[in-house]
Design a protein around this motif. Structure first.
Motif, PDB file in Angstrom:
ATOM      1  N   TRP A 128       0.731  -1.382   0.062  1.00  0.00           N
ATOM      2  CA  TRP A 128      -0.204   0.065   0.032  1.00  0.00           C
ATOM      3  C   TRP A 128       0.855   1.144   0.008  1.00  0.00           C
ATOM      4  O   TRP A 128       0.675   2.039  -0.886  1.00  0.00           O
ATOM      5  CB  TRP A 128      -0.899   0.113   1.147  1.00  0.00           C
ATOM      6  CG  TRP A 128      -1.771   1.244   1.477  1.00  0.00           C
ATOM      7  CD1 TRP A 128      -2.933   1.267   0.764  1.00  0.00           C
ATOM      8  CD2 TRP A 128      -1.618   2.469   1.874  1.00  0.00           C
ATOM      9  NE1 TRP A 128      -3.784   2.499   1.017  1.00  0.00           N
ATOM     10  CE2 TRP A 128      -2.680   3.343   1.556  1.00  0.00           C
ATOM     11  CE3 TRP A 128      -0.456   3.225   2.313  1.00  0.00           C
ATOM     12  CZ2 TRP A 128      -2.726   4.739   1.872  1.00  0.00           C
ATOM     13  CZ3 TRP A 128      -0.630   4.403   2.704  1.00  0.00           C
ATOM     14  CH2 TRP A 128      -1.551   5.061   2.602  1.00  0.00           C
ATOM     15  N   ALA A 129       2.009   1.241   0.894  1.00  0.00           N
ATOM     16  CA  ALA A 129       2.866   2.402   0.910  1.00  0.00           C
ATOM     17  C   ALA A 129       3.537   2.554  -0.378  1.00  0.00           C
ATOM     18  O   ALA A 129       3.762   3.867  -0.701  1.00  0.00           O
ATOM     19  CB  ALA A 129       3.663   2.317   2.088  1.00  0.00           C
ATOM     20  N   LEU A 173      11.426   4.158   2.642  1.00  0.00           N
ATOM     21  CA  LEU A 173      10.512   3.026   2.601  1.00  0.00           C
ATOM     22  C   LEU A 173      11.453   1.587   3.084  1.00  0.00           C
ATOM     23  O   LEU A 173      11.120   0.404   3.284  1.00  0.00           O
ATOM     24  CB  LEU A 173       9.620   2.756   1.437  1.00  0.00           C
ATOM     25  CG  LEU A 173       8.351   3.370   1.689  1.00  0.00           C
ATOM     26  CD1 LEU A 173       7.271   3.371   0.319  1.00  0.00           C
ATOM     27  CD2 LEU A 173       7.578   3.311   2.831  1.00  0.00           C
ATOM     28  N   ALA A 174      12.716   1.783   1.979  1.00  0.00           N
ATOM     29  CA  ALA A 174      13.287   0.425   2.066  1.00  0.00           C
ATOM     30  C   ALA A 174      14.398   0.369   3.336  1.00  0.00           C
ATOM     31  O   ALA A 174      14.791  -0.662   3.709  1.00  0.00           O
ATOM     32  CB  ALA A 174      14.555   0.322   0.632  1.00  0.00           C
ATOM     33  N   VAL A 175      14.314   1.599   4.150  1.00  0.00           N
ATOM     34  CA  VAL A 175      15.287   1.265   5.335  1.00  0.00           C
ATOM     35  C   VAL A 175      14.330   1.463   6.715  1.00  0.00           C
ATOM     36  O   VAL A 175      14.863   1.320   7.547  1.00  0.00           O
ATOM     37  CB  VAL A 175      16.455   2.439   5.114  1.00  0.00           C
ATOM     38  CG1 VAL A 175      17.177   2.107   3.932  1.00  0.00           C
ATOM     39  CG2 VAL A 175      15.911   3.751   4.985  1.00  0.00           C
ATOM     40  N   ARG A 176      13.256   2.072   6.358  1.00  0.00           N
ATOM     41  CA  ARG A 176      12.373   2.216   7.755  1.00  0.00           C
ATOM     42  C   ARG A 176      11.171   1.469   7.500  1.00  0.00           C
ATOM     43  O   ARG A 176      10.645   1.351   6.329  1.00  0.00           O
ATOM     44  CB  ARG A 176      12.158   3.910   7.914  1.00  0.00           C
ATOM     45  CG  ARG A 176      13.330   4.609   7.880  1.00  0.00           C
ATOM     46  CD  ARG A 176      13.197   6.229   8.191  1.00  0.00           C
ATOM     47  NE  ARG A 176      14.417   6.657   8.486  1.00  0.00           N
ATOM     48  CZ  ARG A 176      14.462   7.903   8.812  1.00  0.00           C
ATOM     49  NH1 ARG A 176      13.202   8.569   9.096  1.00  0.00           N
ATOM     50  NH2 ARG A 176      15.563   8.642   8.910  1.00  0.00           N
ATOM     51  N   PRO A 177      10.732   0.886   8.873  1.00  0.00           N
ATOM     52  CA  PRO A 177       9.296   0.194   8.503  1.00  0.00           C
ATOM     53  C   PRO A 177       8.013   1.266   8.441  1.00  0.00           C
ATOM     54  O   PRO A 177       8.113   2.291   8.699  1.00  0.00           O
ATOM     55  CB  PRO A 177       9.338  -0.569  10.145  1.00  0.00           C
ATOM     56  CG  PRO A 177      10.066   0.557  10.883  1.00  0.00           C
ATOM     57  CD  PRO A 177      10.985   1.118   9.963  1.00  0.00           C
ATOM     58  N   VAL A 206       4.879   6.182   8.797  1.00  0.00           N
ATOM     59  CA  VAL A 206       6.136   5.948   8.390  1.00  0.00           C
ATOM     60  C   VAL A 206       6.932   7.180   8.937  1.00  0.00           C
ATOM     61  O   VAL A 206       6.616   8.542   8.846  1.00  0.00           O
ATOM     62  CB  VAL A 206       6.229   6.234   6.751  1.00  0.00           C
ATOM     63  CG1 VAL A 206       7.588   5.906   6.167  1.00  0.00           C
ATOM     64  CG2 VAL A 206       5.104   5.305   6.079  1.00  0.00           C
ATOM     65  N   ASP A 207       8.207   6.967   9.373  1.00  0.00           N
ATOM     66  CA  ASP A 207       9.060   7.733   9.914  1.00  0.00           C
ATOM     67  C   ASP A 207       9.876   8.687   8.942  1.00  0.00           C
ATOM     68  O   ASP A 207      10.884   8.235   8.312  1.00  0.00           O
ATOM     69  CB  ASP A 207       9.823   7.323  11.086  1.00  0.00           C
ATOM     70  CG  ASP A 207      10.898   8.212  11.655  1.00  0.00           C
ATOM     71  OD1 ASP A 207      10.368   9.362  11.770  1.00  0.00           O
ATOM     72  OD2 ASP A 207      12.122   8.059  12.224  1.00  0.00           O
ATOM     73  N   LEU A 208       9.275   9.881   8.584  1.00  0.00           N
ATOM     74  CA  LEU A 208       9.813  10.524   7.259  1.00  0.00           C
ATOM     75  C   LEU A 208      10.347  11.789   7.845  1.00  0.00           C
ATOM     76  O   LEU A 208       9.378  12.795   8.452  1.00  0.00           O
ATOM     77  CB  LEU A 208       8.627  10.614   6.114  1.00  0.00           C
ATOM     78  CG  LEU A 208       8.374   9.632   5.480  1.00  0.00           C
ATOM     79  CD1 LEU A 208       7.299   9.836   4.433  1.00  0.00           C
ATOM     80  CD2 LEU A 208       9.631   8.942   4.578  1.00  0.00           C
ATOM     81  N   PRO A 209      11.362  12.306   7.519  1.00  0.00           N
ATOM     82  CA  PRO A 209      12.045  13.630   7.728  1.00  0.00           C
ATOM     83  C   PRO A 209      11.424  14.753   6.594  1.00  0.00           C
ATOM     84  O   PRO A 209      11.016  14.284   5.732  1.00  0.00           O
ATOM     85  CB  PRO A 209      13.574  13.708   7.618  1.00  0.00           C
ATOM     86  CG  PRO A 209      13.654  12.522   6.757  1.00  0.00           C
ATOM     87  CD  PRO A 209      12.410  11.469   6.841  1.00  0.00           C
TER      88      PRO A 209
END
Length: 211
Positions: free
Chosen positions: A65-66, A111-115, A129-132
């Motif tokens: 989905w993400a 998305l590849a490095v964070r859940p 999603v932890d996004l800066p």
């Protein structure tokens, strides 16, 4: 996103059917990416039905989905608008494409490095999603998607941009209050608009004096 697994599934199947009709109506190769967009939106709804069935979490359905929502759509939409445009109109569409490419690359990396996780919240699903740099990313995302449509010469595509921008604001408000998820309704309206657009497209690229 819809308000339940059943709603997501049936909405997804209906939107995908519109996508099949839209793609079958495309008479120019450059129109195919936008004509196929309802297929992608329909698949997105079906994937979310699986997220509902899994009660959220961090499984493969949540990640799928993400991937569609975050890196794929901001690249797909401006690229589709660009390939459907006349050569003379393409330079002004390069900015949304550049914004979409940068946004897609950044989001794909994170998305590849964070859940990414999903959580059922009443009649909505919340995704984390932890996004800066979130405000900047949102601005670039909207420039790539809504902005590309608004910059198109075609009136129906500009109308789609207005509908998408206004509809996204309403859907986001309802979603943030955890009252009801209505993104699937916006996807359905966008898909039907694209079907009308593709069926009105001429088979041959119009000349420079055509509207």
């Amino acid at each position: 996103m819809c308000w339940s697994a059943t709603a997501d599934l049936w909405a997804g199947l209906g939107i995908a059917a519109v996508g099949v009709a839209s793609l079958a109506s495309a008479r120019r190769p450059g129109d195919a990416p936008l004509a196929a967009l309802p297929l992608l939106l329909g698949a997105h709804q079906v994937v979310e039905a699986a997220v509902w069935r899994a009660d959220g979490g961090t499984g493969s359905a949540t990640l799928a989905w993400a991937v569609i929502a975050l890196p794929l759509l901001p690249l797909w939409v401006p690229a589709g608008v660009l390939t459907a445009a006349r050569p003379a109109d393409r330079p002004r569409l390069l900015a949304p494409l550049a914004a979409g490419t940068a946004t897609a690359g950044f989001l794909a990396y994170h998305l590849a490095v964070r859940p990414v996780s999903a959580e059922v919240r009443g009649h909505t699903l919340g995704y984390a999603v932890d996004l800066p740099y979130a405000p900047l990313l949102l601005a670039l995302y909207l420039l790539a998607t809504v902005g590309a449509l608004l910059l198109a010469r075609d009136r129906l595509l500009r109308l789609l941009g207005l509908l998408t921008g206004a509809g996204a604001a309403v859907c986001a408000l309802l979603w943030r209050t955890e009252f009801l998820s209505t993104w699937c309704a916006l996807a359905a309206v966008a898909s039907l608009t694209l079907l009308v657009w593709i069926r009105r497209r001429p088979a041959v690229t119009p000349g420079p004096l055509s509207s």
